[in-house]
Design a protein around this motif. Structure first.
Motif, mmCIF file in Angstrom:
data_model
loop_
_atom_site.group_PDB
_atom_site.id
_atom_site.type_symbol
_atom_site.label_atom_id
_atom_site.label_comp_id
_atom_site.label_asym_id
_atom_site.label_seq_id
_atom_site.Cartn_x
_atom_site.Cartn_y
_atom_site.Cartn_z
ATOM 1 N N PHE A 378 0.807 -1.216 0.000
ATOM 2 C CA PHE A 378 0.000 0.000 0.000
ATOM 3 C C PHE A 378 0.844 1.272 0.000
ATOM 4 O O PHE A 378 0.523 2.230 -0.692
ATOM 5 N N TRP A 379 1.932 1.268 0.780
ATOM 6 C CA TRP A 379 2.813 2.436 0.751
ATOM 7 C C TRP A 379 3.770 2.411 -0.428
ATOM 8 O O TRP A 379 4.418 3.405 -0.734
ATOM 9 N N LYS A 380 3.873 1.235 -1.085
ATOM 10 C CA LYS A 380 4.708 1.061 -2.280
ATOM 11 C C LYS A 380 6.177 1.400 -2.022
ATOM 12 O O LYS A 380 6.874 1.933 -2.886
ATOM 13 N N LEU A 381 6.644 1.093 -0.811
ATOM 14 C CA LEU A 381 8.066 1.312 -0.521
ATOM 15 C C LEU A 381 8.898 0.261 -1.250
ATOM 16 O O LEU A 381 8.457 -0.877 -1.433
ATOM 17 N N PRO A 382 10.113 0.597 -1.673
ATOM 18 C CA PRO A 382 10.961 -0.396 -2.344
ATOM 19 C C PRO A 382 11.344 -1.517 -1.383
ATOM 20 O O PRO A 382 11.555 -1.275 -0.177
ATOM 21 N N PRO A 383 11.437 -2.755 -1.883
ATOM 22 C CA PRO A 383 11.733 -3.885 -0.990
ATOM 23 C C PRO A 383 13.022 -3.713 -0.191
ATOM 24 O O PRO A 383 13.069 -4.122 0.978
ATOM 25 N N TRP A 384 14.053 -3.123 -0.806
ATOM 26 C CA TRP A 384 15.325 -2.990 -0.072
ATOM 27 C C TRP A 384 15.150 -2.121 1.175
ATOM 28 O O TRP A 384 15.762 -2.393 2.221
ATOM 29 N N LEU A 385 14.295 -1.096 1.092
ATOM 30 C CA LEU A 385 14.070 -0.235 2.245
ATOM 31 C C LEU A 385 13.288 -0.975 3.329
ATOM 32 O O LEU A 385 13.582 -0.838 4.529
ATOM 33 N N VAL A 386 12.320 -1.785 2.919
ATOM 34 C CA VAL A 386 11.542 -2.569 3.881
ATOM 35 C C VAL A 386 12.435 -3.613 4.556
ATOM 36 O O VAL A 386 12.334 -3.848 5.762
ATOM 37 N N VAL A 387 13.334 -4.231 3.781
ATOM 38 C CA VAL A 387 14.267 -5.209 4.347
ATOM 39 C C VAL A 387 15.152 -4.549 5.397
ATOM 40 O O VAL A 387 15.323 -5.062 6.518
ATOM 41 N N ILE A 388 15.731 -3.406 5.065
ATOM 42 C CA ILE A 388 16.618 -2.707 6.010
ATOM 43 C C ILE A 388 15.841 -2.293 7.253
ATOM 44 O O ILE A 388 16.298 -2.475 8.397
#
Length: 398
Positions: A378-388
């Motif tokens: 929903f927020w469409k954050l990039p996966p690398w940012l969510v992983v970090i």
């Protein structure tokens, strides 16, 4: 974001894209398929959802590391043979290099990732896999028969947890597809742009089987440790169905009884590879670098790494030309309707075991996974940012 002018069809661009994935793709083979889907189906639109699942089905049916084979096929379709090599190198080298450094004592397992951070990375894998399953199910399981096939495939896989179960499920689903579905080509069918002739594919398959049969004979006739290592790791990469975790006991039986690697070192590497991004097959680099006699170090690590991944290259390059031909057949399209639903079911089973079962230990983990899923969907954050972010949360709470 779709392809731009800077996203050229050249091996260097492919390498950089897969290098970023190789640095953030924690969570094991099923999570890797989720990262690849987000990058190449949703974001870059290199292929459609249906074609992506067709490719997963092929790689699930072949022995070897399925997520790596999907990546190799994507690189191959983008930039030819050099693109395939670039995709493999980018996705594989971050964890392989780290493990070789660890094997030589330059790093230690405790310094690679804390226990809390590692747990946070397992939790984010729950969100990544859930997002991938939801997106694929919406496209490929759109009616009652397909939903039933998906659930049956998931149930069988969970109740029969063997390496051969996914292959049997795919075959049974193909037969069910022939019975249940009409021969109507899907509207989003797009052949993968793979410039491989059937002749070249046949040569690769011939090389694969020749090495599988010939390497044991050569290592007996010329007993050298280098040949024996290549034979052991090539066979391990050739005979594995069911994901990267299955290769670990095969490697243990190859290197510990022979005295190449001590049991203590093997178990230290076994723990470390769980904390690495990218494919679990990179454990071969650790073992090669840990050999008690030459070749070892960097040369041993690279030798074993290449030997264990070589079957994946030969099989995917050999199978793709025939696969593309089969996918155009109307009866095969009927069968693929069942196979696609079954593949979603296989991923659903893997979502529960091992992704969910190994990551979710308490209600707090559920909350973190839900927040990560919201951030992705929903927020469409990039996966690398969510992983970090999730890894840092695990470290802070751990």
């Amino acid at each position: 974001m779709t392809d731009s002018a800077t996203d050229n069809r050249n091996p260097w661009s492919v390498f950089l894209i897969f290098l970023r994935l190789g640095l953030i793709s924690f969570g094991g083979p099923v999570a890797h398929l989720g990262y690849l889907r987000e990058e190449f189906v949703t974001r870059r639109r290199w292929l459609s959802e249906r074609n992506y699942v067709d490719l997963i089905a092929l790689c699930q049916f072949l022995p070897g590391p399925a997520s790596s084979q999907v990546g190799i096929a994507l690189g191959l379709s983008r930039a030819g043979y050099a693109g395939a090599l670039a995709a493999w190198a980018g996705f594989t080298l971050p964890s392989a290099i780290t493990l070789m450094l660890l094997a030589q004592g330059i790093a230690s397992h405790g310094e690679v990732l804390s226990a809390g951070m590692l747990h946070g990375l397992k939790v984010v894998a729950v969100a990544v896999v859930a997002q991938a399953i939801w997106g694929m199910a919406r496209t490929l399981c759109s009616d009652g028969p397909r939903i039933c096939l998906m659930l049956i495939a998931a149930g069988i896989t969970l109740m029969v947890p063997t390496a051969w179960a996914p292959v049997g499920v795919i075959v049974a689903a193909a037969i069910a597809g022939l019975v249940l579905f009409k021969a109507t080509p899907p509207s989003d069918f797009e052949p993968m742009a793979v410039a491989i002739s059937r002749r070249n594919g046949a040569v690769c398959l011939l090389v694969f089987f020749s090495l599988l049969v010939g390497l044991p004979l050569v290592s007996v006739l010329w007993p050298r440790q280098t040949l024996a290592m290549v034979d052991a790791f090539y066979r391990s990469g050739s005979l594995v169905f069911g994901g990267g975790h299955v290769v670990l006991p095969l490697l243990q039986s190859a290197v510990v009884p022979t005295g190449w690697v001590t049991r203590e070192v093997f178990m230290a590497g076994y723990g470390a590879v769980q904390a690495m991004p990218g494919p679990l097959f990179t454990f071969a680099a650790f073992l090669g670098a840990s050999m008690t006699s030459a070749p070892s170090g960097w040369s041993g690590g690279l030798l074993c790494l290449i030997a264990i991944f070589l079957p994946a290259f030969l099989l995917i390059v050999g199978a793709l030309p025939y696969w593309e031909q089969l996918r155009r057949n109307t009866r095969m399209q009927m069968a693929m309707g069942g196979v696609n639903a079954a593949v979603v079911g296989l991923l659903l089973a893997a979502f529960y075991q091992p992704v969910w079962s190994s990551a979710i230990e308490n209600p707090r983990d559920i909350v973190i996974a839900i927040v990560a899923l919201i951030a992705l969907m929903f927020w469409k954050l990039p996966p690398w940012l969510v992983v970090i972010g999730t890894g840092a949360t695990g470290w802070w709470l751990g």
